[in-house]
Design an enzyme around this catalytic site. Sequence first.
Site, PDB file in Angstrom:
ATOM      1  N   ARG A 140     124.661  88.797 -82.130  1.00 56.20           N
ATOM      2  CA  ARG A 140     123.421  89.138 -81.782  1.00 56.20           C
ATOM      3  C   ARG A 140     123.309  90.571 -83.370  1.00 56.20           C
ATOM      4  O   ARG A 140     121.902  90.745 -83.303  1.00 56.20           O
ATOM      5  CB  ARG A 140     122.608  89.326 -80.760  1.00 56.20           C
ATOM      6  CG  ARG A 140     122.049  88.352 -80.031  1.00 56.20           C
ATOM      7  CD  ARG A 140     122.172  88.996 -78.345  1.00 56.20           C
ATOM      8  NE  ARG A 140     120.497  88.296 -78.058  1.00 56.20           N
ATOM      9  CZ  ARG A 140     120.705  87.445 -77.386  1.00 56.20           C
ATOM     10  NH1 ARG A 140     121.865  86.642 -76.839  1.00 56.20           N
ATOM     11  NH2 ARG A 140     119.468  86.641 -77.222  1.00 56.20           N
ATOM     12  N   ARG A 184     113.364  82.149 -64.334  1.00 54.54           N
ATOM     13  CA  ARG A 184     114.016  83.555 -64.754  1.00 54.54           C
ATOM     14  C   ARG A 184     113.341  84.635 -64.649  1.00 54.54           C
ATOM     15  O   ARG A 184     112.617  85.439 -65.249  1.00 54.54           O
ATOM     16  CB  ARG A 184     114.944  83.524 -66.268  1.00 54.54           C
ATOM     17  CG  ARG A 184     115.918  83.193 -66.446  1.00 54.54           C
ATOM     18  CD  ARG A 184     116.834  82.320 -68.122  1.00 54.54           C
ATOM     19  NE  ARG A 184     116.410  83.992 -68.907  1.00 54.54           N
ATOM     20  CZ  ARG A 184     116.617  83.552 -70.168  1.00 54.54           C
ATOM     21  NH1 ARG A 184     117.131  82.563 -70.450  1.00 54.54           N
ATOM     22  NH2 ARG A 184     116.750  84.665 -70.950  1.00 54.54           N
ATOM     23  N   LYS A 234     117.098  77.389 -78.594  1.00 56.92           N
ATOM     24  CA  LYS A 234     119.063  78.164 -78.418  1.00 56.92           C
ATOM     25  C   LYS A 234     119.525  76.951 -77.346  1.00 56.92           C
ATOM     26  O   LYS A 234     120.077  76.180 -77.465  1.00 56.92           O
ATOM     27  CB  LYS A 234     119.747  78.908 -78.140  1.00 56.92           C
ATOM     28  CG  LYS A 234     119.126  79.859 -79.534  1.00 56.92           C
ATOM     29  CD  LYS A 234     119.861  81.641 -79.233  1.00 56.92           C
ATOM     30  CE  LYS A 234     119.465  81.762 -78.209  1.00 56.92           C
ATOM     31  NZ  LYS A 234     117.700  82.597 -77.913  1.00 56.92           N
ATOM     32  N   ARG A 254     108.988  78.148 -69.073  1.00 55.33           N
ATOM     33  CA  ARG A 254     110.094  77.753 -68.696  1.00 55.33           C
ATOM     34  C   ARG A 254     110.645  77.951 -67.033  1.00 55.33           C
ATOM     35  O   ARG A 254     110.650  78.538 -66.619  1.00 55.33           O
ATOM     36  CB  ARG A 254     111.316  77.886 -69.661  1.00 55.33           C
ATOM     37  CG  ARG A 254     112.778  78.423 -68.968  1.00 55.33           C
ATOM     38  CD  ARG A 254     113.708  78.962 -70.169  1.00 55.33           C
ATOM     39  NE  ARG A 254     113.987  80.542 -70.046  1.00 55.33           N
ATOM     40  CZ  ARG A 254     114.594  80.973 -70.917  1.00 55.33           C
ATOM     41  NH1 ARG A 254     115.403  80.807 -71.651  1.00 55.33           N
ATOM     42  NH2 ARG A 254     114.154  82.099 -71.415  1.00 55.33           N
ATOM     43  N   ARG A 307     112.286  91.210 -75.038  1.00 55.45           N
ATOM     44  CA  ARG A 307     113.729  91.087 -75.356  1.00 55.45           C
ATOM     45  C   ARG A 307     113.040  90.390 -77.588  1.00 55.45           C
ATOM     46  O   ARG A 307     114.359  90.748 -78.475  1.00 55.45           O
ATOM     47  CB  ARG A 307     113.741  89.485 -74.869  1.00 55.45           C
ATOM     48  CG  ARG A 307     114.828  90.120 -73.543  1.00 55.45           C
ATOM     49  CD  ARG A 307     114.207  88.922 -72.443  1.00 55.45           C
ATOM     50  NE  ARG A 307     114.782  87.453 -72.974  1.00 55.45           N
ATOM     51  CZ  ARG A 307     114.355  86.110 -72.420  1.00 55.45           C
ATOM     52  NH1 ARG A 307     113.317  86.619 -71.768  1.00 55.45           N
ATOM     53  NH2 ARG A 307     115.036  85.712 -72.954  1.00 55.45           N
TER      54      ARG A 307
HETATM   55  P1  AP5 Z   1     115.491  77.400 -74.646  1.00 55.52           P
HETATM   56  O1  AP5 Z   1     116.346  76.663 -75.026  1.00 55.52           O
HETATM   57  O2  AP5 Z   1     115.728  78.143 -73.387  1.00 55.52           O
HETATM   58  O3  AP5 Z   1     115.421  79.063 -75.148  1.00 55.52           O
HETATM   59  P2  AP5 Z   1     116.568  79.949 -75.832  1.00 55.52           P
HETATM   60  O4  AP5 Z   1     116.568  80.384 -76.965  1.00 55.52           O
HETATM   61  O5  AP5 Z   1     117.897  79.734 -75.356  1.00 55.52           O
HETATM   62  O6  AP5 Z   1     115.684  81.025 -75.335  1.00 55.52           O
HETATM   63  P3  AP5 Z   1     116.513  82.265 -74.258  1.00 55.52           P
HETATM   64  O7  AP5 Z   1     115.413  83.240 -73.311  1.00 55.52           O
HETATM   65  O8  AP5 Z   1     117.334  81.509 -73.699  1.00 55.52           O
HETATM   66  O9  AP5 Z   1     117.530  83.499 -75.142  1.00 55.52           O
HETATM   67  P4  AP5 Z   1     117.529  84.582 -74.943  1.00 55.52           P
HETATM   68  O10 AP5 Z   1     118.434  85.156 -76.325  1.00 55.52           O
HETATM   69  O11 AP5 Z   1     115.917  85.812 -74.768  1.00 55.52           O
HETATM   70  O12 AP5 Z   1     118.306  84.960 -74.036  1.00 55.52           O
HETATM   71  P5  AP5 Z   1     120.142  85.053 -73.287  1.00 55.52           P
HETATM   72  O13 AP5 Z   1     120.020  83.977 -72.427  1.00 55.52           O
HETATM   73  O14 AP5 Z   1     120.475  84.232 -74.198  1.00 55.52           O
HETATM   74  O15 AP5 Z   1     113.692  77.639 -75.037  1.00 55.52           O
HETATM   75  C1  AP5 Z   1     113.158  78.220 -74.166  1.00 55.52           C
HETATM   76  C2  AP5 Z   1     111.804  76.930 -73.629  1.00 55.52           C
HETATM   77  O16 AP5 Z   1     111.219  76.430 -74.579  1.00 55.52           O
HETATM   78  C3  AP5 Z   1     112.840  76.130 -73.169  1.00 55.52           C
HETATM   79  O17 AP5 Z   1     111.575  75.419 -71.674  1.00 55.52           O
HETATM   80  C4  AP5 Z   1     112.432  74.924 -73.560  1.00 55.52           C
HETATM   81  O18 AP5 Z   1     112.651  73.692 -73.138  1.00 55.52           O
HETATM   82  C5  AP5 Z   1     111.110  74.972 -74.171  1.00 55.52           C
HETATM   83  N1  AP5 Z   1     111.207  74.775 -75.691  1.00 55.52           N
HETATM   84  C6  AP5 Z   1     112.311  75.460 -76.452  1.00 55.52           C
HETATM   85  N2  AP5 Z   1     111.652  74.757 -78.223  1.00 55.52           N
HETATM   86  C7  AP5 Z   1     110.827  73.700 -77.480  1.00 55.52           C
HETATM   87  C8  AP5 Z   1     110.150  73.003 -79.153  1.00 55.52           C
HETATM   88  N3  AP5 Z   1     110.367  72.882 -80.431  1.00 55.52           N
HETATM   89  N4  AP5 Z   1     108.960  72.927 -78.247  1.00 55.52           N
HETATM   90  C9  AP5 Z   1     108.479  72.882 -76.876  1.00 55.52           C
HETATM   91  N5  AP5 Z   1     109.772  73.330 -76.397  1.00 55.52           N
HETATM   92  C10 AP5 Z   1     110.466  74.087 -76.263  1.00 55.52           C
HETATM   93  O19 AP5 Z   1     120.395  85.948 -73.426  1.00 55.52           O
HETATM   94  C11 AP5 Z   1     119.913  87.173 -72.705  1.00 55.52           C
HETATM   95  C12 AP5 Z   1     119.712  88.756 -72.392  1.00 55.52           C
HETATM   96  O20 AP5 Z   1     121.325  88.184 -72.217  1.00 55.52           O
HETATM   97  C13 AP5 Z   1     119.742  89.494 -73.438  1.00 55.52           C
HETATM   98  O21 AP5 Z   1     118.225  89.844 -73.075  1.00 55.52           O
HETATM   99  C14 AP5 Z   1     120.893  90.674 -73.563  1.00 55.52           C
HETATM  100  O22 AP5 Z   1     120.370  91.602 -72.611  1.00 55.52           O
HETATM  101  C15 AP5 Z   1     122.058  89.808 -73.605  1.00 55.52           C
HETATM  102  N6  AP5 Z   1     122.878  89.263 -74.427  1.00 55.52           N
HETATM  103  C16 AP5 Z   1     123.106  87.567 -74.033  1.00 55.52           C
HETATM  104  N7  AP5 Z   1     123.642  87.485 -75.644  1.00 55.52           N
HETATM  105  C17 AP5 Z   1     123.876  88.814 -75.497  1.00 55.52           C
HETATM  106  C18 AP5 Z   1     124.469  89.173 -77.189  1.00 55.52           C
HETATM  107  N8  AP5 Z   1     125.298  88.399 -77.742  1.00 55.52           N
HETATM  108  N9  AP5 Z   1     124.640  90.686 -77.164  1.00 55.52           N
HETATM  109  C19 AP5 Z   1     124.523  91.598 -76.307  1.00 55.52           C
HETATM  110  N10 AP5 Z   1     123.155  91.266 -75.305  1.00 55.52           N
HETATM  111  C20 AP5 Z   1     122.750  90.044 -74.745  1.00 55.52           C
END
Ligand code: AP5
Length: 225
Positions: A88, A156, A13, A122, A167
């Site tokens: 979510r 992270r 994402k 990452r 997660r």
């Molecule tokens: P990246 O793009 O960083 O992954 P992502 O999908 O953004 O994953 P996150 O871990 O950031 O998502 P998350 O949903 O757990 O965390 P968030 O910060 O939203 O890619 C990951 C890695 O893979 C990178 O190094 C990239 O280069 C590589 N990559 C990607 N695609 C690739 C491909 N096709 N091929 C090769 N490499 C690739 O949330 C964190 C926390 O916040 C949650 O756990 C929760 O506690 C809270 N939170 C956030 N939003 C909410 C909500 N709406 N409701 C409730 N709690 C929430």
Amino acid sequence: MRIVLIGAPGAGKGVYAQYFREKYCIPHISTGDIFREEIAKGTELGLRVKQYVERGLLVPDEIVINIVKEKLKQPNMQRGFILDGFPRTLVQAKALDEITRIDIAIHLLVSEEVAVKRLSGRRVCPKCGRVYNIYYEPKPREDEKCDYDGVQLIQRQDDNPEVVKQRYRVFYETLTPVLEYYTSTRRLLEVNADKSLSEILPLLEKILVDIGVLKLNPCKDVKID
Ligand code: AP5
């Protein structure tokens, strides 16, 4: 250009949002980034959400919805935006439609095995937030330093495999009604996100341009932050 990116941890994402932000000047709102910033600054909000984020649990709907609502009021959001990590839950999805109508929800499907590998590799720039990976592209040009800022990249706290699995599980617990909601309103696009970025990006971009969600206009003079 009101796009929602839905996907488990590691689906990509953040990477897709960063690409579209830079190429199309669309502001990117990541609820996870907002929480990490607040935690790092030690604000009241940061203290409230810390326990959830560090354990890989969902922050209560009411808190997240209020944050997104405030963000979407900002003048730079009026041309469009990409929401990453929100909604979510069904409650969040419905609340979002009351705030503003979104054009499309893109579900990036990633397997747990691939997600764990990606997240263990990452690295993030603590200054500009750019995302890299030591196993996949985009890799930092110089060992573990940001290509743009030269700042040492960090890992992270919630990217250790045990928290990633938690997660991943939590994400799928609330996902089905969200997908059903966007399917029933004919706004869901599903993409196999296990594939490489070079396979997915052009395809996704073409689809979004073809259906008129992305406009091929230059970014010149557009302020996105
Ligand atoms: P990246 O793009 O960083 O992954 P992502 O999908 O953004 O994953 P996150 O871990 O950031 O998502 P998350 O949903 O757990 O965390 P968030 O910060 O939203 O890619 C990951 C890695 O893979 C990178 O190094 C990239 O280069 C590589 N990559 C990607 N695609 C690739 C491909 N096709 N091929 C090769 N490499 C690739 O949330 C964190 C926390 O916040 C949650 O756990 C929760 O506690 C809270 N939170 C956030 N939003 C909410 C909500 N709406 N409701 C409730 N709690 C929430």
